[in-house]
Design a protein around this motif. Sequence first.
Motif, PDB file in Angstrom:
ATOM      1  N   ILE A  70       0.837  -1.205   0.000  1.00 15.83           N
ATOM      2  CA  ILE A  70       0.000   0.000   0.000  1.00 15.83           C
ATOM      3  C   ILE A  70       0.871   1.253   0.000  1.00 15.83           C
ATOM      4  O   ILE A  70       0.621   2.199  -0.755  1.00 15.83           O
ATOM      5  CB  ILE A  70      -0.957  -0.006   1.217  1.00 15.83           C
ATOM      6  CG1 ILE A  70      -2.023  -1.065   1.040  1.00 15.83           C
ATOM      7  CG2 ILE A  70      -1.569   1.359   1.443  1.00 15.83           C
ATOM      8  CD1 ILE A  70      -2.995  -0.812  -0.082  1.00 15.83           C
ATOM      9  N   ILE A  94       2.507   1.728  -3.432  1.00 17.76           N
ATOM     10  CA  ILE A  94       1.565   2.237  -4.428  1.00 17.76           C
ATOM     11  C   ILE A  94       1.233   3.701  -4.151  1.00 17.76           C
ATOM     12  O   ILE A  94       1.117   4.515  -5.082  1.00 17.76           O
ATOM     13  CB  ILE A  94       0.310   1.346  -4.465  1.00 17.76           C
ATOM     14  CG1 ILE A  94       0.677  -0.014  -5.070  1.00 17.76           C
ATOM     15  CG2 ILE A  94      -0.814   1.996  -5.254  1.00 17.76           C
ATOM     16  CD1 ILE A  94      -0.352  -1.081  -4.888  1.00 17.76           C
ATOM     17  N   ALA A  95       1.089   4.065  -2.875  1.00 17.16           N
ATOM     18  CA  ALA A  95       0.818   5.469  -2.537  1.00 17.16           C
ATOM     19  C   ALA A  95       1.974   6.369  -2.966  1.00 17.16           C
ATOM     20  O   ALA A  95       1.751   7.465  -3.498  1.00 17.16           O
ATOM     21  CB  ALA A  95       0.564   5.610  -1.038  1.00 17.16           C
ATOM     22  N   VAL A 118      -4.011  -6.638  -3.940  1.00 12.53           N
ATOM     23  CA  VAL A 118      -3.613  -5.262  -3.627  1.00 12.53           C
ATOM     24  C   VAL A 118      -3.366  -4.485  -4.909  1.00 12.53           C
ATOM     25  O   VAL A 118      -3.819  -3.342  -5.061  1.00 12.53           O
ATOM     26  CB  VAL A 118      -2.356  -5.248  -2.726  1.00 12.53           C
ATOM     27  CG1 VAL A 118      -1.792  -3.850  -2.610  1.00 12.53           C
ATOM     28  CG2 VAL A 118      -2.684  -5.790  -1.355  1.00 12.53           C
ATOM     29  N   ASN A 178      -6.731  -3.747  -6.685  1.00 14.62           N
ATOM     30  CA  ASN A 178      -7.488  -2.693  -6.006  1.00 14.62           C
ATOM     31  C   ASN A 178      -6.844  -1.330  -6.189  1.00 14.62           C
ATOM     32  O   ASN A 178      -7.539  -0.325  -6.374  1.00 14.62           O
ATOM     33  CB  ASN A 178      -7.635  -3.009  -4.515  1.00 14.62           C
ATOM     34  CG  ASN A 178      -8.627  -4.112  -4.266  1.00 14.62           C
ATOM     35  OD1 ASN A 178      -9.530  -4.324  -5.060  1.00 14.62           O
ATOM     36  ND2 ASN A 178      -8.464  -4.815  -3.166  1.00 14.62           N
ATOM     37  N   ALA A 179      -5.533  -1.269  -6.135  1.00 16.85           N
ATOM     38  CA  ALA A 179      -4.853   0.014  -6.326  1.00 16.85           C
ATOM     39  C   ALA A 179      -5.093   0.553  -7.727  1.00 16.85           C
ATOM     40  O   ALA A 179      -5.326   1.749  -7.912  1.00 16.85           O
ATOM     41  CB  ALA A 179      -3.360  -0.148  -6.077  1.00 16.85           C
ATOM     42  N   SER A 180      -5.074  -0.316  -8.712  1.00 20.43           N
ATOM     43  CA  SER A 180      -5.352   0.106 -10.083  1.00 20.43           C
ATOM     44  C   SER A 180      -6.778   0.635 -10.195  1.00 20.43           C
ATOM     45  O   SER A 180      -7.023   1.660 -10.840  1.00 20.43           O
ATOM     46  CB  SER A 180      -5.151  -1.076 -11.033  1.00 20.43           C
ATOM     47  OG  SER A 180      -5.556  -0.744 -12.331  1.00 20.43           O
ATOM     48  N   TYR A 197      -8.649   2.025  -7.796  1.00 16.59           N
ATOM     49  CA  TYR A 197      -8.794   3.321  -7.140  1.00 16.59           C
ATOM     50  C   TYR A 197      -8.094   4.437  -7.911  1.00 16.59           C
ATOM     51  O   TYR A 197      -8.581   5.573  -7.937  1.00 16.59           O
ATOM     52  CB  TYR A 197      -8.293   3.249  -5.698  1.00 16.59           C
ATOM     53  CG  TYR A 197      -9.191   2.415  -4.828  1.00 16.59           C
ATOM     54  CD1 TYR A 197     -10.550   2.697  -4.745  1.00 16.59           C
ATOM     55  CD2 TYR A 197      -8.711   1.331  -4.125  1.00 16.59           C
ATOM     56  CE1 TYR A 197     -11.400   1.926  -3.976  1.00 16.59           C
ATOM     57  CE2 TYR A 197      -9.546   0.555  -3.347  1.00 16.59           C
ATOM     58  CZ  TYR A 197     -10.885   0.856  -3.282  1.00 16.59           C
ATOM     59  OH  TYR A 197     -11.727   0.093  -2.521  1.00 16.59           O
TER      60      TYR A 197
END
Length: 147
Positions: A36, A39-40, A115, A118-120, A122
């Motif tokens: 996370i 990705i942030a 993960v 989901n990151a893609s 968002y």
Amino acid sequence: MSCSPVQDVADSCRTGAATNVIFGLALGYKSVIIPIFAIAVAIYVSFALAVFYGIAVAALGMLSTIATGLAIDAYGPISDNAGGIAEMAGMPHHVRERTDALDAAGNTTAAIGKVLTNASYYAHVLVFCDCLLLFHHFQFLIFETNG
């Protein structure tokens, strides 16, 4: 391979189901902290370099690995089924040990794949919302110009 997280979850079962669920959730949240943050940081850097275009490109970059992510997600259940078949067929114990190790690796890769997916998602939502705002601003400018 260390089994301490699994043993910790098993120990939490002794006090009741609620403790088991809470401990399992906490352990699951702990396992995705590093991805996370990575990705942030990627989203922040892409925004700093090219504003929302950078986020769009980063989101497409994450989305381009979706085939690999789906293959990784499929690996866990396949290895789990292989272990079940080995146990039901009465194969030697060393075969079950190997399939358990493969199943543990499959669960880890599936968690990491989720993960990334989901990151893609968002990042795409963020870009889509920005596109809606830009379109609304564009309509406002046209309405203001034409009176």
